[in-house]
Scaffold this active site. Structure first.
Site, PDB file in Angstrom:
ATOM      1  N   SER A 137      50.892 -30.988  31.138  1.00 55.46           N
ATOM      2  CA  SER A 137      52.206 -31.034  30.496  1.00 55.46           C
ATOM      3  C   SER A 137      52.920 -29.700  30.643  1.00 55.46           C
ATOM      4  CB  SER A 137      51.999 -31.341  29.011  1.00 55.46           C
ATOM      5  OG  SER A 137      53.158 -31.043  28.290  1.00 55.46           O
ATOM      6  N   TYR A 141      47.321 -29.723  20.670  1.00 56.88           N
ATOM      7  CA  TYR A 141      47.541 -30.614  21.815  1.00 56.88           C
ATOM      8  C   TYR A 141      47.772 -29.809  23.094  1.00 56.88           C
ATOM      9  CZ  TYR A 141      50.070 -33.487  25.151  1.00 56.88           C
ATOM     10  OH  TYR A 141      50.490 -34.099  26.316  1.00 56.88           O
ATOM     11  N   LYS A 180      45.494 -29.284  26.830  1.00 56.95           N
ATOM     12  CA  LYS A 180      45.966 -29.395  28.219  1.00 56.95           C
ATOM     13  C   LYS A 180      45.635 -28.110  28.985  1.00 56.95           C
ATOM     14  CE  LYS A 180      47.458 -33.524  27.918  1.00 56.95           C
ATOM     15  NZ  LYS A 180      46.692 -34.593  28.539  1.00 56.95           N
TER      16      LYS A 180
END
Ligand code: NAD
Ligand code: UDP
Length: 334
Positions: free
Chosen positions: A124, A148, A152
Site C-alpha cells: 500500500s 496496518y 505492510k
C-alpha cells in the site's frame, strides 16, 4: 500459469481473478470469508464462465494451506488476504500483526518448500508515510502511523529478505494507491461491512440514502480546494496490473506503484460523482481526520516502463461503476 490467489473473493482479489482467467491462467482461490461472501464465486463464474477451485481456509493455518500446494502444481502466488482497516488495526493490533504477517510467512515458507518461484504481494502507498508526492518507489520509507501500515512495511521487508536469500524466489511488491470503482457488470465491487471508512463506499451509501450525509475531513489543507488529494485508481486497472506483474516476474525484488499518477481532491471526487450519476451527495465539512495527510499520489513511470502497464480508466468511469454496483446491491443473488 497455475496461480494461487489468497483473498480472491475480496474486492481487489475478485477483480484480479477475472483478469487472470481472461488471460488464460488457472486460478485456485484461498479465502476464509472473514470479509467476503461465497456468492462472489458464483459472480466470478457468471462473468468469465469458469469456476475457479475454491478453498475456504485461513491462510495463517500452514497445514490447511499446504494441502493446496500438494493438490495443485502452484506456479505463482498472489497474496491479497489480509485485514485492511486502519482504524481497527489501532484497537486490535495483535489481530492485524498476526493475520497479515503470519499469512505472508506461511505462504512464502510453502513457496520455498514446493519450489514456487513467483510471489506477488498487496502492499500500500501507506508505507511511504507523509512524504512529498509524486512518490517514487525508491524513496526511503518512513515509519507508518498505524499497525496496518506496519504490517505492510514489515511484510515487504520479510519478502525482500527471503528473495535476497533464495535466488529462485522472485517477489513483486505492489503499492496500491486508492482503489475504487467496480466491475462494469455491476456484479462485483466493494461492499464493506458496517459504516465505511473509505471515501468512495461512504459516498455511494449517502447517494443511496442509507447514510444521511458525507463528512469531508478538512478543507484547510494546502491543496487545490483545501480538501485531501489522493490518487484514485479503478479496480479493474489495478487488477490488470497484477496480471502484468506476475507475468513479468523473473527474479529478485521488484517494487511498483500502482496508481494513475494524478491527484484528485475529495470535493473534485464528490462533484464528479454527482455530475456523472445525476444524484445528490449532501456533505458537510468537518475537522481533519487524525493521521490523514494532505496529498498522496504516485509516480507511475516504473510500472509503465518495466511492466508495460498503465491505468486507463478515468475518474468519471470510477464513479459511474461504483454507483452502478451500489444500485445493484441486493437485487442480484446468484
Ligand atoms: P478485502 O477485505 O475485500 O479482501 C481481502 C480478502 O482476504 C477477503 O475476502 C477476506 O475474507 C480474506 N482474508 C483476510 N484474512 C484472511 C486469512 N487469514 N485467510 C484467508 N482469507 C483471508 O480487501 P481488498 O480491498 O480486496 O484488499 C486486498 C489486499 O490489498 C489487502 O491485503 C489490503 O490490505 C491491500 N490493500 C487494499 C487497499 C484498498 O484500499 N482496498 C489499499 C492498499 C492495499
Ligand atoms: N475522506 C473524507 N470523508 C470520509 C472518508 C474519507 O473526507 O468519510 C477523505 C480523507 O480525509 C482523504 C480521502 O477522503 O482525504 C481518501 O480517504 P480514504 O479513507 O478513502 O483513503 P486514504 O485516507 O487511505 O487515502
Amino acid at each position: 500459469m497455475n496461480i494461487l490467489v489468497t483473498g480472491g473473493l475480496g474486492f481487489i482479489g475478485s477483480h484480479t481473478v477475472i483478469e487472470l482467467i481472461k488471460s488464460n491462467h488457472t486460478v485456485v482461490i484461498a479465502d476464509n470469508l472473514i470479509n467476503s461472501k461465497i456468492d462472489v464465486l458464483n459472480k466470478i463464474e457468471t462473468v468469465v464462465n469458469v469456476r475457479p477451485t475454491f478453498y475456504q481456509v485461513d491462510v495463517t493455518n500452514e497445514l490447511d494451506v499446504e494441502e493446496i500446494f500438494t493438490n495443485h502444481k502452484i506456479e505463482g502466488v498472489i497474496h491479497f488476504a489480509g485485514l485492511k482497516s486502519v482504524g481497527e488495526s489501532v484497537s486490535k493490533p495483535l489481530e492485524y500483526y498476526y493475520n497479515n504477517l503470519v499469512s505472508t510467512m506461511v505462504l512464502s515458507k510453502l513457496c520455498l518448500k514446493y519450489g514456487v518461484e513467483k510471489f506477488v504481494f498487496s502492499s500500500s502507498a501507506t508505507v511511504y508515510g507523509d512524504q512529498p508526492s509524486p512518490l517514487k518507489e525508491e524513496v526511503e520509507l518512513k515509519r507508518t502511523t498505524n499497525p496496518y501500515g506496519e504490517t505492510k512495511a514489515m511484510s515487504e521487508r520479510i519478502l525482500t529478505d527471503i528473495a535476497n536469500a533464495h535466488e529462485k524466489f522472485a517477489v513483486s511488491l505492489l503499492r496500491y494507491f486508492n482503489p475504487v470503482g467496480a466491475h462494469e457488470s455491476g456484479l462485483l465491487g466493494e461492499n464493506p461491512n458496517g459504516i465505511p471508512n473509505n471515501l468512495m463506499p461512504f459516498v455511494t451509501k449517502v447517494a443511496k440514502g442509507e447514510l444521511p450525509k458525507l463528512t469531508i475531513f478538512g478543507d484547510d489543507y494546502d491543496t487545490v480546494d483545501g480538501t485531501g488529494v489522493r490518487d484514485y485508481i479503478h479496480v479493474v486497472d489495478l487488477a490488470k496490473g497484477h496480471v502484468k506483474a506476475i507475468e513479468n516476474l523473473n527474479k529478485g525484488v521488484n517494487c511498483y506503484n500502482l496508481g494513475t499518477g494524478k491527484g484528485t481532491s475529495v470535493l473534485e471526487m464528490v462533484n464528479a460523482f454527482m455530475r456523472v450519476n445525476q444524484v445528490a451527495v449532501p456533505y458537510e465539512i468537518v475537522d481533519r481526520r487524525p493521521g490523514d495527510i494532505a496529498t498522496c499520489y504516485a509516480d507511475v513511470s516504473k510500472a509503465e516502463y518495466e511492466l508495460d502497464w498503465k491505468a486507463e480508466l478515468t475518474i468519471d468511469e470510477m464513479v459511474r461503476d461504483a454507483w452502478n454496483f451500489e444500485q445493484k446491491q441486493g437485487l442480484i443473488e446468484l
